[in-house]
Design a protein around this motif. Structure first.
Motif, PDB file in Angstrom:
ATOM      1  N   VAL A  28       0.840  -1.202   0.000  1.00 30.34           N
ATOM      2  CA  VAL A  28       0.000   0.000   0.000  1.00 30.34           C
ATOM      3  C   VAL A  28       0.874   1.251   0.000  1.00 30.34           C
ATOM      4  O   VAL A  28       0.631   2.193  -0.763  1.00 30.34           O
ATOM      5  N   ASN A  29       1.893   1.276   0.845  1.00 33.53           N
ATOM      6  CA  ASN A  29       2.752   2.460   0.916  1.00 33.53           C
ATOM      7  C   ASN A  29       3.464   2.730  -0.404  1.00 33.53           C
ATOM      8  O   ASN A  29       3.646   3.892  -0.791  1.00 33.53           O
ATOM      9  N   GLU A  30       3.866   1.669  -1.090  1.00 30.41           N
ATOM     10  CA  GLU A  30       4.521   1.863  -2.385  1.00 30.41           C
ATOM     11  C   GLU A  30       3.538   2.421  -3.414  1.00 30.41           C
ATOM     12  O   GLU A  30       3.900   3.299  -4.217  1.00 30.41           O
ATOM     13  N   VAL A  42      -6.212   5.795  -1.679  1.00 35.04           N
ATOM     14  CA  VAL A  42      -5.692   4.623  -2.383  1.00 35.04           C
ATOM     15  C   VAL A  42      -6.303   3.342  -1.808  1.00 35.04           C
ATOM     16  O   VAL A  42      -6.706   2.442  -2.554  1.00 35.04           O
ATOM     17  N   SER A  43      -6.404   3.268  -0.489  1.00 32.45           N
ATOM     18  CA  SER A  43      -6.961   2.072   0.154  1.00 32.45           C
ATOM     19  C   SER A  43      -8.409   1.845  -0.252  1.00 32.45           C
ATOM     20  O   SER A  43      -8.854   0.697  -0.424  1.00 32.45           O
ATOM     21  N   TRP A  63       2.812  -5.766   6.836  1.00 29.96           N
ATOM     22  CA  TRP A  63       2.667  -5.216   5.495  1.00 29.96           C
ATOM     23  C   TRP A  63       1.559  -5.946   4.739  1.00 29.96           C
ATOM     24  O   TRP A  63       1.331  -7.133   4.940  1.00 29.96           O
ATOM     25  N   VAL A  64       0.898  -5.208   3.829  1.00 29.52           N
ATOM     26  CA  VAL A  64      -0.096  -5.804   2.941  1.00 29.52           C
ATOM     27  C   VAL A  64       0.319  -5.504   1.503  1.00 29.52           C
ATOM     28  O   VAL A  64       0.602  -4.344   1.162  1.00 29.52           O
ATOM     29  N   TRP A 266      10.253 -11.162   2.825  1.00 20.99           N
ATOM     30  CA  TRP A 266       9.079 -11.980   3.123  1.00 20.99           C
ATOM     31  C   TRP A 266       9.292 -12.654   4.467  1.00 20.99           C
ATOM     32  O   TRP A 266      10.404 -13.119   4.766  1.00 20.99           O
ATOM     33  N   LEU A 267       8.238 -12.776   5.245  1.00 20.11           N
ATOM     34  CA  LEU A 267       8.315 -13.487   6.518  1.00 20.11           C
ATOM     35  C   LEU A 267       7.950 -14.955   6.305  1.00 20.11           C
ATOM     36  O   LEU A 267       6.969 -15.475   6.823  1.00 20.11           O
TER      37      LEU A 267
END
Length: 307
Positions: A28-30, A42-43, A63-64, A266-267
């Protein structure tokens, strides 16, 4: 359903979002940065597109990330209308900025690993504890192996152990400093007679020929890639038919400190998802085991064969 899709795409911003996300998976931030809009706006658009089935979302810790579907009716619909969507200056600028952001990610990763190269073996021990990962890799190397490759070889701990088991070994890493340290593990003779080749390069564009590898391993590397599926596709390119692949990476977890301390993107991964990705690029998974390590983490260890 077509009416629902067209309604979702009837807004210029949503059309731009789909155009970007057909090419990249982004947070989302990107996306906020690319579109230069407020996060709430944006969301809201992302929610409309997701509810219509034209986007998928993936939560990774805090993060999403969003992308268009990889397959199915929605994917087919988006691809069918793409030739009729004229990419104007704003859309071209969106893609240019997204590509620039991915390059920034790669640069930060290279800088990170150059900076911590001297401490990398100790950092690995903090996570792996008593588990001997090089031994597990060597146990998977086929008898009479031709060329064995370590993708993301780091300081060469695995590569050095593989050398007696293959005609030759190739180590690939994006960090020049890591490769300098790796070089110290080998004799001048090993390095001069083509038994050992150390190559700098990104995992998304491997510095190897098609079908050059008879065996390859990628250990604790996929979670650093912006697009692990693309990385696996590139690995398949360099594998000879029937070649063996060894993959070791984290099972999905929620330890956010791994991002800052180890540079993780990635987690970890779900077992079924990683196996499905391997199948989609041309590998048959042969084995999959779980290995508990330190910090409450678990390794997924898969072997696969290129077909």
């Amino acid at each position: 359903m077509a009416l629902l899709y067209f309604k979702a795409l009837s807004d210029e911003t949503r059309l731009r979002l789909v155009h970007i996300l057909l090419h990249y998976e982004l947070s989302v931030n990107e996306l906020v940065r690319i579109l230069d809009m407020g996060q709430s706006r944006v969301s809201r658009h992302l929610k409309i597109l997701t509810e219509a089935g034209l986007l998928t979302s993936r939560r990774d810790g805090l993060w999403v990330f969003y992308a268009t579907p990889r397959a199915g009716e929605e994917r087919d619909f988006l691809l069918s209308i793409s030739p009729f969507v004229h990419a104007d200056a704003a859309m071209r600028a969106d893609l240019n900025m997204a590509a620039q952001m991915l390059e920034e990610r790669a640069l930060k990763t290279r800088q990170f690993f150059n900076a911590i190269a001297e401490d990398w073996d100790e950092l690995n021990r903090e996570v792996l504890g008593a588990f001997d990962l090089p031994d597990a890799v060597c146990a998977a190397v086929p008898k009479d192996c031709g060329m064995a490759v370590d993708l993301g070889c780091g300081t060469g701990a695995v590569l050095a152990r593989m050398l007696p088991l293959a005609r030759g070994v190739i180590g690939v890493d994006g960090s020049a400093r890591m490769l300098e340290i790796c070089r110290r593990r080998f004799t001048p003779e090993d390095l001069s007679d083509d038994r050992v080749s150390l190559r700098i390069g990104e995992l998304s564009h491997l510095p190897l020929r098609d079908q050059e590898a008879d065996f390859a391993c990628i250990n604790l590397v996929l979670h650093h890639l912006s697009d692990p599926l693309h990385g696996l596709r590139e690995i398949r390119r360099i594998m000879a038919p029937g070649g063996r692949l060894f993959v070791a990476d984290f099972l999905r977890h929620s330890d956010e400190t791994m991002r800052n301390r180890y540079g993780d993107r990635w987690l970890g991964f779900e077992e079924d998802g990683l196996a499905a990705d391997l199948k989609s690029v041309g590998f048959n998974t042969l084995t999959c085991t779980r290995q508990p390590v330190d910090r409450g983490l678990t390794l997924l260890i898969l072997t696969a064969e290129a077909h």
